[in-house]
Scaffold this motif. Structure first.
Motif, PDB file in Angstrom:
ATOM      1  N   GLU A 262       0.978  -1.258  -0.050  1.00  0.00           N
ATOM      2  CA  GLU A 262       0.015  -0.051   0.197  1.00  0.00           C
ATOM      3  C   GLU A 262       1.023   1.424  -0.065  1.00  0.00           C
ATOM      4  N   LEU A 263       0.591   2.158  -0.646  1.00  0.00           N
ATOM      5  CA  LEU A 263       1.059   3.646  -0.678  1.00  0.00           C
ATOM      6  C   LEU A 263      -0.126   4.457  -0.337  1.00  0.00           C
ATOM      7  N   ASN A 264       0.645   5.755   0.206  1.00  0.00           N
ATOM      8  CA  ASN A 264      -0.218   6.709   0.513  1.00  0.00           C
ATOM      9  C   ASN A 264       0.064   8.082   0.226  1.00  0.00           C
ATOM     10  N   TYR A 265      -0.443   8.412  -1.133  1.00  0.00           N
ATOM     11  CA  TYR A 265       0.054   9.553  -1.717  1.00  0.00           C
ATOM     12  C   TYR A 265       1.509   9.707  -1.964  1.00  0.00           C
ATOM     13  N   PRO A 266       2.231   8.669  -2.910  1.00  0.00           N
ATOM     14  CA  PRO A 266       3.410   9.153  -3.423  1.00  0.00           C
ATOM     15  C   PRO A 266       3.658  10.240  -4.079  1.00  0.00           C
ATOM     16  N   SER A 267       4.410  11.166  -3.587  1.00  0.00           N
ATOM     17  CA  SER A 267       4.651  12.445  -4.105  1.00  0.00           C
ATOM     18  C   SER A 267       5.851  12.538  -4.959  1.00  0.00           C
ATOM     19  N   ALA A 280       8.850   9.214  -1.784  1.00  0.00           N
ATOM     20  CA  ALA A 280       8.497   9.955  -0.940  1.00  0.00           C
ATOM     21  C   ALA A 280       6.885   9.768  -0.681  1.00  0.00           C
ATOM     22  N   ASP A 281       6.685   8.755   0.234  1.00  0.00           N
ATOM     23  CA  ASP A 281       5.389   8.508   0.438  1.00  0.00           C
ATOM     24  C   ASP A 281       4.402   9.330   1.450  1.00  0.00           C
ATOM     25  N   LEU A 332       5.144  14.867   6.277  1.00  0.00           N
ATOM     26  CA  LEU A 332       4.603  15.359   4.982  1.00  0.00           C
ATOM     27  C   LEU A 332       6.241  15.379   4.139  1.00  0.00           C
ATOM     28  N   PRO A 333       6.692  14.408   4.104  1.00  0.00           N
ATOM     29  CA  PRO A 333       7.968  14.333   3.204  1.00  0.00           C
ATOM     30  C   PRO A 333       7.436  14.381   1.768  1.00  0.00           C
TER      31      PRO A 333
END
Length: 626
Positions: A262-267, A280-281, A332-333
């Motif tokens: 699972e990922l959570n907003y990989p930016s 950077a997840d 928030l990285p």
């Protein structure tokens, strides 16, 4: 100043006048305008100062109109997100939503313009909203709103009656899902007691069942209008249930196959010297690595194709300096990069710091470091602007979204909400036209004013608007994704000719984007093309400039030389789309990249074999173009 989270990866404090447009399907008069079939017209927005309620919609101001809908009377509904309102452009003269309206004029039907949460059970126009994001109309004519910042779905009743299990009065507003807590809870119980996380979309079927895209929870949830069995589940009217998704917007799957994690907003993504993919997840507050080969990296044994946490313990906060990176707290990285020695640099945005995970034991940026441990190298944690010409760790940053390391070891920071690009000098010398002292911080682009100016002059005197991505070309020039200016700009490292322009060391120039939103411009000069929120930049092995054209949902290339790249014949200096058809969604795996559908591509990197990696942020995926 209160900073507003607009979309993953972007902060904003600016007010932007925008417009709503429409295409005429037939010739006639619509929204108070004579229209010709097939032509396009602005029907709302374009004003420069006042809100404009009660007057022509084209003279009104809108601020981030995120969605539109049309009610049964043909009136146009608009979520005017940063005005904290839902507004209506009347299709005809009459009384709608309890107000006398004139065709073509604009009116507020929900929201008093103040950010917050209040007003349930009372007049909708007196209520507070927090970033109303999406709007639709149900079969009874009620207006359904995703009040995303309040983590609620709310309804403005069109008539007096019972809807969604509640007695409602015409013109009043009510919460029908969400208790205001950001999270995931409540399945099988009352919808108003449930937790939501980023309800980005809502829909209502003919039976009155309410569907919610609970985006950050990675689920679709349903509030049934009647008791019965739906999607194989026994459901009670007014309760909430997950009907799709297993919570894949999350952070499980460590030490296993990356494709099942699972990922959570990989930016953002980067590639280290070993070929590992670094992610950077952002919302899991972790930095992850997908191992390219089996071996030991970042102090741990890894298996090829598996995914591992290399920084962050999943808790939002600021702890851990001088200790193991995996035990530290990040907040928030947003951006990651890797220097030539393998050191990992992290833009720890909400901590207003730049942090580094050391690849080797030694002294870096004036600090003794141990391999695998984490250290702050810039920022004192205060959101602000100060410190130029002094120690970087004593300086104030404001939501830094990206950091890269140049060939001299200097760390370059996109100090996004300060509208500046800043440098932490690795050694004493002259860089980007300025004398610098090792360990100190300096501004190399941006004067702090959000705007667009300064091309052809000194970088520190120019205006930027939310610089979000950085890269360095083979000549050492600094390339900036100037997000809200819809441009890519360059600060020259030395005097010479680059990108077909004569440049002076330390000055700034635009190399892609014309700042307009008209023609896309593919196949023509990059400086005449339209970009929409470029979020990241990178370079491939041929020197071509890759641009994550985030709001266009495309990956684009500015050719460094004339030749064939990515299966297309290209001319030096021209721009081309290589990934994405411009639609927002997810499709296309296993097929031509140009026909694929992306959703908020926010990061780009090139792997050792030449493949292009894309952080397809809101699809919660990292995708590869072979």
């Amino acid at each position: 100043m209160t900073w507003r989270w607009i979309t993953p990866g972007i902060w904003s404090s600016s007010i932007r006048a925008t417009t709503a447009c429409g295409w005429a399907a037939s010739t006639g008069t619509f929204y108070g305008q004579a229209m010709t079939a097939g032509d396009i017209y602005t029907i709302a927005g374009g004003g420069t100062s006042s809100l404009g309620d009660g007057g022509p919609a084209t003279a009104a101001t809108l601020d981030h109109p995120e969605s539109v809908a049309v009610d049964a009377n043909g009136n146009l509904l608009i979520t005017d997100m940063l005005h904290e309102r839902v507004r209506v452009v009347a299709a005809s003269t009459g009384t709608f939503y309890g107000q006398a309206m004139t065709a073509g004029d604009i009116y507020t039907i929900a929201g008093n313009g103040e950010l917050g949460y209040s007003g349930d059970g009372g007049p909708a126009t007196a209520a507070k909203f927090y970033s109303p994001y999406f709007v639709t109309v149900d079969a009874a004519g009620n207006v359904v709103i995703s009040d995303i910042g309040n983590q609620r779905v709310r309804v403005v009743a069109a008539t007096t009656g019972t809807f969604y299990g509640q007695a409602m009065t015409a013109g009043d507003v009510y919460t029908v899902a969400g208790d205001g807590t950001e999270g995931f809870a409540g399945d099988g119980g009352p919808a108003t007691a449930a937790e939501l996380d980023g309800p980005t979309g809502v829909a209502v079927d003919g039976a009155g069942n309410l569907y919610i895209a609970d985006a950050a929870n990675g689920r679709v949830r349903m509030v049934p209008a009647q008791t019965g069995t739906f999607y194989g589940q026994a459901m009670t009217a007014g309760d909430i249930y997950s009907i799709a998704g297993n919570g894949t917007t999350g952070s499980s799957g460590n030490h296993g196959p990356a494709t099942k994690a699972e990922l959570n907003y990989p930016s953002s993504v980067a590639v280290d010297p070993h070929g590992n993919t670094i992610i950077a997840d952002s919302r899991s507050n972790m930095v992850l690595a997908v191992a390219a080969n089996t071996g030991t990296f970042y102090g741990r044994a890894m298996t090829a194709g598996d995914i591992y946490t290399i920084a962050g313990n999943g808790t939002a906060g600021y702890t851990g300096n001088g200790g193991k990176a995996t035990k530290a707290e990040l907040d928030l990285p947003l951006g990651v990069s890797v220097d030539q020695a393998g050191d990992l640099v992290i833009a720890d945005a909400s901590n207003n710091r730049i942090r580094l995970v050391a690849a080797n034991t030694g002294t870096l940026y004036g600090q003794a470091m141990t391999a695998g441990d984490i250290y702050t190298i810039a920022g004192d944690g205060t959101a602000g602007y100060s410190g130029d010409g002094g120690p970087a760790t004593a300086a104030e940053l404001n939501a830094p979204s990206w950091a890269v390391v140049d060939g001299d070891g200097n760390v370059i920071i996109a100090d996004t909400s300060n509208n500046r690009v800043r440098v932490v000098a690795a050694r004493t010398g002259t860089f980007y036209g300025q004398a610098m002292t090792a360990g100190d911080i300096y501004t190399v682009a941006g004067d702090g004013t959000a705007g667009y100016s300064g091309d052809g002059g000194p970088g520190p005197a120019a205006e930027l608007d939310s610089p979000t991505g950085l890269a360095l070309d083979s000549a050492g020039n600094l390339v900036i994704a100037d997000f809200f200016n819809d441009r890519v700009r360059v600060v020259a490292a030395s005097t010479g000719t680059f990108y077909g322009q004569a440049m002076t060391a330390g000055d700034i120039y635009t190399v892609a984007g014309d700042g307009q939103s008209s023609g896309l411009g593919d196949g023509g000069p990059a400086t005449e093309a339209s970009l929409a929120g470029p979020g990241a930049v990178a370079f491939d092995g041929s020197g071509n400039l890759l641009i994550a054209d985030t709001l266009h949902n495309r990956l684009r290339v500015v050719a460094a030389s004339t030749g064939t790249f990515y299966g297309q014949a290209m001319t030096a200096g021209d721009i081309y789309t290589i990934v994405g058809d411009g639609n927002q969604g997810f499709s296309g795996d296993g097929g031509p990249a140009a026909a694929a559908v992306l959703d908020w591509p926010s990061g780009v990197a090139v792997e050792s074999g030449g493949g292009v990696l894309i952080a397809d942020e809101q699809n919660f995926r990292i995708r590869l173009v072979s």
